[in-house]
Design a protein around this motif. Structure first.
Motif, PDB file in Angstrom:
ATOM      1  N   THR A 191       2.738   6.382  -7.115  1.00 52.21           N
ATOM      2  CA  THR A 191       1.740   7.273  -7.691  1.00 52.21           C
ATOM      3  C   THR A 191       2.161   8.732  -7.567  1.00 52.21           C
ATOM      4  OG1 THR A 191       0.024   5.704  -7.055  1.00 52.21           O
ATOM      5  CG2 THR A 191      -0.689   7.919  -7.620  1.00 52.21           C
ATOM      6  N   GLY A 241       2.589   1.731  -3.299  1.00 51.49           N
ATOM      7  CA  GLY A 241       1.658   2.195  -4.321  1.00 51.49           C
ATOM      8  C   GLY A 241       1.473   3.698  -4.285  1.00 51.49           C
ATOM      9  N   LEU A 242       1.310   4.220  -3.078  1.00 54.48           N
ATOM     10  CA  LEU A 242       1.097   5.657  -2.979  1.00 54.48           C
ATOM     11  C   LEU A 242       2.354   6.413  -3.393  1.00 54.48           C
ATOM     12  CD1 LEU A 242      -1.413   7.281  -2.063  1.00 54.48           C
ATOM     13  CD2 LEU A 242      -0.034   7.942  -0.116  1.00 54.48           C
ATOM     14  N   SER A 291      -4.198   4.021 -15.441  1.00 53.09           N
ATOM     15  CA  SER A 291      -3.589   2.709 -15.266  1.00 53.09           C
ATOM     16  C   SER A 291      -3.132   2.546 -13.826  1.00 53.09           C
ATOM     17  CB  SER A 291      -2.403   2.527 -16.209  1.00 53.09           C
ATOM     18  OG  SER A 291      -1.450   3.532 -15.965  1.00 53.09           O
ATOM     19  N   GLY A 292      -3.175   1.310 -13.337  1.00 56.46           N
ATOM     20  CA  GLY A 292      -2.751   1.037 -11.977  1.00 56.46           C
ATOM     21  C   GLY A 292      -1.271   1.347 -11.798  1.00 56.46           C
ATOM     22  N   TRP A 293      -0.901   1.675 -10.560  1.00 49.35           N
ATOM     23  CA  TRP A 293       0.487   2.090 -10.321  1.00 49.35           C
ATOM     24  C   TRP A 293       1.467   0.958 -10.583  1.00 49.35           C
ATOM     25  CZ3 TRP A 293       3.156  -0.676  -6.719  1.00 49.35           C
ATOM     26  CH2 TRP A 293       2.401  -1.380  -5.778  1.00 49.35           C
ATOM     27  N   TRP A 294       1.011  -0.286 -10.454  1.00 43.43           N
ATOM     28  CA  TRP A 294       1.931  -1.398 -10.685  1.00 43.43           C
ATOM     29  C   TRP A 294       2.373  -1.468 -12.144  1.00 43.43           C
ATOM     30  CZ3 TRP A 294      -2.932  -1.343  -8.841  1.00 43.43           C
ATOM     31  CH2 TRP A 294      -3.941  -1.722  -9.740  1.00 43.43           C
ATOM     32  N   THR A 295       1.543  -0.917 -13.032  1.00 41.78           N
ATOM     33  CA  THR A 295       1.949  -0.934 -14.430  1.00 41.78           C
ATOM     34  C   THR A 295       3.091   0.027 -14.685  1.00 41.78           C
ATOM     35  OG1 THR A 295       0.404   0.799 -15.033  1.00 41.78           O
ATOM     36  CG2 THR A 295      -0.407  -1.460 -15.112  1.00 41.78           C
ATOM     37  N   LEU A 354      -3.233  14.109  -3.928  1.00 38.27           N
ATOM     38  CA  LEU A 354      -3.342  13.408  -2.649  1.00 38.27           C
ATOM     39  C   LEU A 354      -2.082  12.614  -2.338  1.00 38.27           C
ATOM     40  CD1 LEU A 354      -6.991  12.079  -2.373  1.00 38.27           C
ATOM     41  CD2 LEU A 354      -5.824  13.686  -0.899  1.00 38.27           C
ATOM     42  N   PRO A 414       0.813  -1.229   0.000  1.00 45.21           N
ATOM     43  CA  PRO A 414       0.000   0.000   0.000  1.00 45.21           C
ATOM     44  C   PRO A 414       0.843   1.273   0.000  1.00 45.21           C
ATOM     45  CG  PRO A 414      -0.899  -1.571   1.546  1.00 45.21           C
ATOM     46  CD  PRO A 414       0.408  -2.127   1.098  1.00 45.21           C
ATOM     47  N   THR A 415       1.868   1.302   0.859  1.00 40.28           N
ATOM     48  CA  THR A 415       2.698   2.500   0.916  1.00 40.28           C
ATOM     49  C   THR A 415       3.465   2.677  -0.393  1.00 40.28           C
ATOM     50  OG1 THR A 415       3.065   1.817   3.191  1.00 40.28           O
ATOM     51  CG2 THR A 415       4.258   3.749   2.409  1.00 40.28           C
ATOM     52  N   ILE A 446      -1.886   8.400 -14.063  1.00 42.92           N
ATOM     53  CA  ILE A 446      -2.389   7.862 -12.799  1.00 42.92           C
ATOM     54  C   ILE A 446      -3.825   7.389 -12.923  1.00 42.92           C
ATOM     55  CG2 ILE A 446      -3.029   8.468 -10.447  1.00 42.92           C
ATOM     56  CD1 ILE A 446      -0.676  10.310 -10.357  1.00 42.92           C
ATOM     57  N   SER A 447      -4.636   8.190 -13.604  1.00 45.64           N
ATOM     58  CA  SER A 447      -6.053   7.862 -13.611  1.00 45.64           C
ATOM     59  C   SER A 447      -6.421   6.816 -14.646  1.00 45.64           C
ATOM     60  CB  SER A 447      -6.882   9.126 -13.825  1.00 45.64           C
ATOM     61  OG  SER A 447      -6.297   9.918 -14.814  1.00 45.64           O
ATOM     62  N   TRP A 450      -5.633  11.886  -7.421  1.00 45.32           N
ATOM     63  CA  TRP A 450      -4.601  11.162  -6.705  1.00 45.32           C
ATOM     64  C   TRP A 450      -3.224  11.767  -6.845  1.00 45.32           C
ATOM     65  CZ3 TRP A 450      -5.838   8.535  -2.827  1.00 45.32           C
ATOM     66  CH2 TRP A 450      -7.067   7.878  -2.780  1.00 45.32           C
TER      67      TRP A 450
END
Lengths: 380, 341
Positions: free
Chosen positions: A35, A31-32, A46-50, A348, A28-29, A43-44, A345
């Motif tokens: 991002t 990922g943020l 595609s997922g951050w893992w990509t 944020l 989780p950390t 960001i909006s 995001w």
């Protein structure tokens, strides 16, 4: 220690389960953080893992219509760049929504009006026709593309500048530093007296401190707020002041501080203290020449705990410092952003990281003292 | 920036001031009741003895006086006052006896909060302690245990709001068919499920909020329990090994029974934190979708529509009452420890 062979299946399971748990705690950390340094448009979509591997997306691109055609070498040509100047690699495309990936990049397709459409892997689209192209609305092209991840520090720039985060940063620091230092000084003297001085009522005070350790802050807010308001009205000044929050945090932090320091000081070797007393040292000298220096580890742990507690606090800050724009501390500012910028995001994520940057530095730099403090009973 | 300078100035003044107080108070005491002299006159000697007695009795109180002042002003007085205020009206003017309590008993928001808090109290301490225990036991045996423990402990250092942002991102929801950017929904979709707006699902959303607190507190449990596990006497373990017990059996039948004390401390500490936590609910849902908890409810009533201090005080008192059993247990333990001194 129980001895198990290193590569037994049992150890494998241990490693595997531990890895899963650690991943759950870390992702989780991570990922943020990822991002917060990604390009805001990516960001909006595609997922951050990509961002760590590259994202494949489906896009629809509408080529320019008849107005965009140019005459070149006897033929009429419309050309465009499906990535609008950005980077990317086309992996498949199509001209109908029923078969969006019918063609390979580089292939040519005949359109209904006789023109030929070609889309190259690098995103350059050309429509060629021998006679003048008449369709006004451009051809829709469906494509599958891989966009390279783009990292940037823009989000941080925007957040620190536009969102007034730097003001809140200094507010937080201004609240935390005195609120860490005061309780320690006052508690150190009290803890010494409780540990090494004989006086009636010593036990009562100690028991009282232990009891006060668990009191929820909610029990203290209303009367204190009322008193502060009254004082403020009397002096004609603002009711929410830094002095108020410093005093409040000192009061709230004292039980834990006294408890920790007393436990540590009481555990110091008796012989050293006794020897010094025999040599004629007064209590004050004992305190600042012997006990205080020896208590450094406990003081360090306490300082870290109190600092983190005050820095991360939201409730006391809102109640005693207010939620006005220039008084907002980092936690309050982040909370506001959560409410007002719900889905943005890029803002944020960067704001959250500015907020947790200092605690993370304290944690990784001084983890030893933090752990020692936890073991000594430092819990809020 | 000015605040920072103000803060540093205040810190210096405060430290300097307090230290000055202690030294000056001490000197004054020594001035009034001197305890040493160069004369050998026996009359003066007996005076010195008397002085030593008096200053010895007064000095400790000088040391603890500032602490006692702060504790009384900022903790003891407010506690008593809040209890009293729960019997007064919104602005603490009129005495309304049990009106607030009657309202509280029938208030839907209060019922919702009590129900949710019960859930929180059952789930969070148990899971956090359990996970902490498991991780402590596992990481003890592997070479990268320290790193693993560091990662698990890290969330303890960040604020509740920061953690809420992190997990809000994990729980992010996009309509079906769109690319999911929240980790949880991405995993769910990957396994063929439907994405959900987790935080808005009635009843289950509470558990997703609880995950955040468990995530933050399991590290604390792990640290305490790892130390407790290491403190288990070797002989008990060796005896079990000789009897042929495997590692799992040893863990559950030998080690855990001997660390019940530490488990109790961890469990009660997290319980108290659960009752106090208001940031998570405040930041993520502000009690929408039936997620209200007592701490958040109290905050709402403190400021809602100008603030109803009587009701806020009543709710705070409820939180306090729930904490009292643990307080008594802690005081009892402390008393026992002090008897051993």
């Amino acid at each position: 220690m129980v001895v198990t062979p290193k590569r037994s299946p049992f150890m494998l399971v241990v490693h595997a389960i531990t890895f899963l748990l650690v991943a759950t705690w870390f992702l989780p950390t991570l990922g943020l953080f990822v991002t917060s340094i990604r390009d805001r448009d990516q960001i909006s979509v595609s997922g951050w893992w990509t961002a760590l591997t590259g994202a494949t997306q489906s896009k629809v691109f509408r080529a320019p219509g008849a107005d965009g055609q140019k005459e070149q070498g006897g033929a009429f040509v419309i050309s465009a760049h499906v990535f609008n100047g950005g980077q990317g690699r086309v992996s498949a495309f199509g001209i109908s929504s029923l078969a969006p990936r019918a063609y390979q990049p580089g292939q040519s397709v005949s359109l209904r009006d006789g023109s030929v459409l070609t889309l190259r892997a690098d995103g350059i689209l050309t429509i060629e026709s021998a006679k003048r192209i008449t369709r006004r609305r451009g051809q829709r092209v469906f494509l599958e593309a891989t966009l390279p991840p783009r990292f940037t520090l823009e989000n941080y720039g925007e957040v620190i500048g536009a969102e007034n985060l730097s003001q809140s940063f200094f507010n937080s620091l201004a609240v935390a530093v005195p609120a860490t230092v005061f309780p320690i000084i006052i508690a150190a003297f009290a803890a010494y007296a409780l540990a090494w001085m004989e006086f009636p009522g010593r036990r009562v005070v100690l028991v009282g401190v232990v009891g006060l350790l668990v009191v929820p802050i909610q029990m203290t807010l209303i009367p204190l707020l009322t008193v502060y308001n009254q004082i403020g009205a009397y002096w004609g000044g603002a009711t929410k002041s830094y002095l108020g929050i410093w005093m409040a945090h000192t009061g709230f932090g004292l039980p834990l501080a006294i408890y920790l320091l007393h436990n540590y000081m009481a555990g110091l070797p008796k012989e050293v203290i006794e020897a010094a007393r025999v040599d004629g040292a007064t209590h004050l000298e004992l305190f600042y020449k012997i006990v205080l220096p020896l208590s450094f580890p406990a003081l360090a742990s306490l300082a870290i705990f109190q600092f983190l507690w005050v820095w991360n606090d939201l409730l006391v800050a809102i109640v005693f410092l207010g939620a006005g724009d220039e008084h907002l501390v980092l936690t309050g500012r982040l909370n506001n952003l959560l409410c007002t910028h719900g889905g943005r995001w890029h803002i944020l994520a960067a704001s959250a990281f500015v907020t947790i940057a200092v605690p993370l530095c304290v944690f990784f730099g001084l983890q030893r003292y933090l752990v020692r403090g936890l073991l000594a009973g430092a819990v809020k | 920036m000015e605040q920072l300078i103000l803060g540093l100035l205040a810190a210096t003044l405060g430290v300097g001031g307090s230290v000055a107080y202690f030294f000056i108070a001490n000197s004054i005491l020594d001035r009034i009741y001197p305890v040493s002299t160069s004369s050998s006159n026996p009359k003066i000697q007996s005076l010195l003895t008397r002085n030593m007695r008096i200053s010895g009795a007064v000095r400790p109180w000088l040391f603890v006086l500032p602490a006692l002042l702060f504790l009384t002003t900022f903790l003891v007085y407010p506690i008593v006052k809040t209890a009293q205020l729960s019997f007064f009206d919104a602005s603490n003017g009129r005495f309304v006896a049990f009106d607030n309590w009657q309202w509280l008993f029938f208030d839907a928001g209060f019922h919702e909060a009590m129900l949710n808090n019960t859930l929180w109290l059952i789930v969070v301490p148990t899971l956090a302690t359990f996970l902490g225990l498991v991780i402590a036991g596992l990481t003890d045996r592997i070479w990268w245990g320290r790193i693993a423990q560091s990662v698990v402990l890290m969330p303890m250092a960040i604020s509740f709001v920061g953690a809420s942002v992190i997990w809000k991102f994990v729980y992010d929801y996009r309509a079906e068919g769109g690319q999911q950017i929240g980790l949880l929904n991405a995993i769910v979709v990957f396994f063929g499920g439907e994405p959900q707006a987790w935080i808005t699902l009635y009843f289950w959303n509470n558990f997703f909020l609880m995950v955040i607190l468990i995530w933050m507190q399991a590290g604390f449990a792990m640290v305490i329990l790892a130390a407790a596990l290491r403190a288990v006497p070797e002989e008990t373990i060796e005896a079990a090994v000789i009897d042929g017990a495997g590692p799992v059996h040893i863990f559950f039948r030998i080690k855990i029974p001997q660390i019940w004390g530490a488990i109790g401390v961890v469990w009660t500490t997290i319980t108290i934190l659960v009752l106090k936590v208001f940031d998570i609910v405040f930041a993520l849902t502000n009690a929408q979708w039936n997620t209200e908890v007592l701490a958040n409810l109290m905050f709402s009533w403190m400021f809602r529509g100008g603030g109803h201090f009587g009701r806020g005080a009543a709710i705070a008192l409820v939180i306090m009452l729930l904490v009292i059993p643990i307080m008594i247990w802690n005081i009892r333990r402390a008393n026992l420890e002090m008897k051993d001194h």
